[in-house]
Motif scaffolding. Structure first.
Motif, PDB file in Angstrom:
ATOM      1  N   PRO A  19      45.402  28.790  32.947  1.00 37.56           N
ATOM      2  CA  PRO A  19      44.159  28.713  33.696  1.00 37.56           C
ATOM      3  C   PRO A  19      43.871  27.311  34.186  1.00 37.56           C
ATOM      4  O   PRO A  19      44.094  26.331  33.492  1.00 37.56           O
ATOM      5  N   VAL A  20      43.407  27.232  35.411  1.00 38.74           N
ATOM      6  CA  VAL A  20      42.950  25.988  35.999  1.00 38.74           C
ATOM      7  C   VAL A  20      41.561  26.239  36.532  1.00 38.74           C
ATOM      8  O   VAL A  20      41.326  27.221  37.216  1.00 38.74           O
ATOM      9  N   VAL A  36      40.777  33.329  32.531  1.00 38.02           N
ATOM     10  CA  VAL A  36      41.589  34.163  33.412  1.00 38.02           C
ATOM     11  C   VAL A  36      42.667  33.288  34.058  1.00 38.02           C
ATOM     12  O   VAL A  36      42.342  32.274  34.689  1.00 38.02           O
ATOM     13  N   PRO A  37      43.938  33.645  33.912  1.00 36.36           N
ATOM     14  CA  PRO A  37      45.007  32.802  34.464  1.00 36.36           C
ATOM     15  C   PRO A  37      45.043  32.850  35.985  1.00 36.36           C
ATOM     16  O   PRO A  37      44.752  33.877  36.604  1.00 36.36           O
ATOM     17  N   THR A 124      40.324  31.616  46.438  1.00 40.99           N
ATOM     18  CA  THR A 124      40.976  32.728  45.745  1.00 40.99           C
ATOM     19  C   THR A 124      40.981  32.505  44.237  1.00 40.99           C
ATOM     20  O   THR A 124      40.852  33.459  43.460  1.00 40.99           O
ATOM     21  N   ALA A 125      41.107  31.243  43.806  1.00 36.86           N
ATOM     22  CA  ALA A 125      41.032  30.943  42.374  1.00 36.86           C
ATOM     23  C   ALA A 125      39.636  31.250  41.843  1.00 36.86           C
ATOM     24  O   ALA A 125      39.476  31.813  40.756  1.00 36.86           O
ATOM     25  N   LYS A 131      33.131  36.141  37.165  1.00 36.75           N
ATOM     26  CA  LYS A 131      32.645  37.126  36.190  1.00 36.75           C
ATOM     27  C   LYS A 131      31.333  37.696  36.709  1.00 36.75           C
ATOM     28  O   LYS A 131      30.259  37.100  36.509  1.00 36.75           O
ATOM     29  N   PRO A 132      31.372  38.826  37.405  1.00 34.18           N
ATOM     30  CA  PRO A 132      30.151  39.360  38.021  1.00 34.18           C
ATOM     31  C   PRO A 132      29.204  39.943  36.991  1.00 34.18           C
ATOM     32  O   PRO A 132      29.602  40.275  35.860  1.00 34.18           O
ATOM     33  N   GLY A 133      27.963  40.102  37.404  1.00 36.43           N
ATOM     34  CA  GLY A 133      26.953  40.690  36.535  1.00 36.43           C
ATOM     35  C   GLY A 133      26.882  42.194  36.663  1.00 36.43           C
ATOM     36  O   GLY A 133      25.901  42.805  36.233  1.00 36.43           O
ATOM     37  N   PHE A 134      27.905  42.810  37.253  1.00 37.73           N
ATOM     38  CA  PHE A 134      27.964  44.262  37.410  1.00 37.73           C
ATOM     39  C   PHE A 134      29.411  44.691  37.214  1.00 37.73           C
ATOM     40  O   PHE A 134      30.331  43.859  37.224  1.00 37.73           O
TER      41      PHE A 134
END
Length: 424
Positions: A19-20, A36-37, A124-125, A131-134
């Motif tokens: 992950p970056v 998330v990678p 895109t990264a 991390k959406p709230g839905f």
């Protein structure tokens, strides 16, 4: 061709997708999952060179602005609108910058294609680690990524004049992202710079005015396998008078590639992935081994288009009918042979040319179309070491300007030539 691959060969570093974290504002940290990678291509954002390119071009805040916009989205529908709007805004900003319009922050040359490339990867990264709230399914996240790719590459912004300008020819040109970045992460791609410089412009030809529309493509096998080329070009080829795919090729020369082969080589893409084999297209049972240019190559190579020589390249590598070993043919493929390299080699430049000309033929279109290889965009003699070199220099700027100007001249010649006479 083998020589072309050798000239462009990179030192490939295979790495694990660690992950970056893109630069994020504090308010966006809560909707970002840095565990998330990222892809191999996105990981390169952590290198000092992309950071310098983004900061010196004024594109340094693109990824964090996109992240904030994503964090405000409360549904998949709104997230998709965000990806579309922000992608289109990035493409338009890059085009306007390259064409000397609008605000251009930073001291990096306006003509540079690299800010668009690295800013898109930042986006895109950010989308990958959002991390959406839905609830968001994997398929929906993929759809968001596809939308972002299309809109930030100008693929959904191709538009020609209506019937009120019937006398204006319509020309479609495509370019590529930078590649071989593990060899030199400073690399630019003059075909991408040309796409930005030409998009939406009008050139005067012997046959009257011609409007040019452009789009950019990634250097990734998977996108081509999934049909990106055909989805982008199919709606527009029936309405254009000429098209040409463009990519970076050999040092010191332009090439008009006469033949394109139905074969992928082993050279890795920007994600360090190889995908050797027959070019995967729909209806493989009717797939030809070779397609041919219908560009007016004789007119192009004989015209004074710029300082670089322009070659009519007829060489291919084939497995002759009834044989097992590949051989080089200087004058094109022989009857019944199996393709191993088109004039443009066996990398994605050959593949986009193959796909575009195959689509032309399958649509039954009698229009000029094919592939142009530009010279390699080289840094100045004192700036060749990527470990110590600068991201730009006077020779680099001059070389890019001359290549882009010559692409424009080649398009002007091709669009001003009577295609029926030039192909007879």
């Amino acid at each position: 061709m083998r020589r072309l691959r050798a000239q462009l060969a990179a030192v490939i570093v295979v790495s694990i997708a660690l992950p970056v974290t893109p630069a994020l504002a504090g308010e966006s940290a809560g909707c970002t999952d840095t565990s998330v990678p990222l892809t191999v291509e996105e990981q390169r954002l952590d290198d000092p060179v992309p950071k310098e390119i983004l900061e010196r071009s004024g594109f340094g805040a693109v990824a964090s602005d996109f992240t904030r916009a994503l964090c405000r989205a409360d549904s998949f529908r709104e997230a998709r609108r965000t990806a579309e709007r922000q992608g289109q805004r990035l493409w338009q900003r890059a085009v306007e910058r390259a064409q000397g319009r609008g605000q251009a922050d930073g001291d990096l040359s306006r003509a540079d294609d690299r800010p668009l490339y690295w800013a898109r990867l930042g986006m895109t990264a950010a989308l990958r680690q959002w991390k959406p709230g839905f609830a968001l399914s994997d398929a929906q996240r993929t759809a968001l990524g596809d939308q972002l790719e299309r809109s930030s590459r100008g693929q959904d912004a191709i538009g020609f004049p209506g019937d009120e300008k019937k006398d204006m020819k319509r020309v479609l040109v495509t370019g590529f992202d930078p590649f071989t970045l593990d060899e030199d992460i400073r690399i630019s791609n003059p075909s991408g710079a040309a796409a930005l410089a030409l998009d939406g412009t009008v050139v005067r030809t012997k046959a009257g005015p011609a409007r040019i529309e452009t789009a950019m493509f990634p250097v990734r096998w998977a996108d081509f396998t999934q049909g990106m080329v055909e989805r982008t070009l199919r709606p527009h080829l029936p309405e254009v008078d000429l098209f040409t795919t463009v990519s970076q090729g050999r040092p010191g020369r332009f090439d008009i590639e006469r033949h394109n082969g139905a074969w992928r080589g082993t050279f890795p893409d920007n994600d360090n992935i190889s995908a050797s084999g027959t070019v995967p297209v729909s209806d493989p049972a009717t797939q030809p081994q070779w397609t041919a240019t219908t560009l007016p190559y004789q007119d192009i190579v004989s015209a004074p288009t710029g300082r670089f020589p322009v070659k009519d390249n007829t060489e291919v590598v084939e497995i002759p009918a009834g044989e097992n070993e590949p051989v080089t043919r200087p004058d094109g493929p022989t009857e019944g042979s199996t393709a191993r390299e088109g004039g443009g080699g066996d990398y994605l430049s050959n593949e986009i040319a193959y796909r575009a000309t195959l689509l032309r033929d399958r649509l039954g279109l009698d229009i000029p179309g094919g592939h142009v290889h530009t010279p390699v965009l080289e840094f100045g003699p004192g700036n060749t070491d990527p470990a110590t070199g600068k991201i730009t220099d006077p020779e680099f700027l001059e070389n890019r300007r001359d290549i882009v100007d010559q692409v424009r001249s080649i398009v002007r010649v091709a669009a001003g030539t009577d295609s029926a006479e030039s192909r007879s």
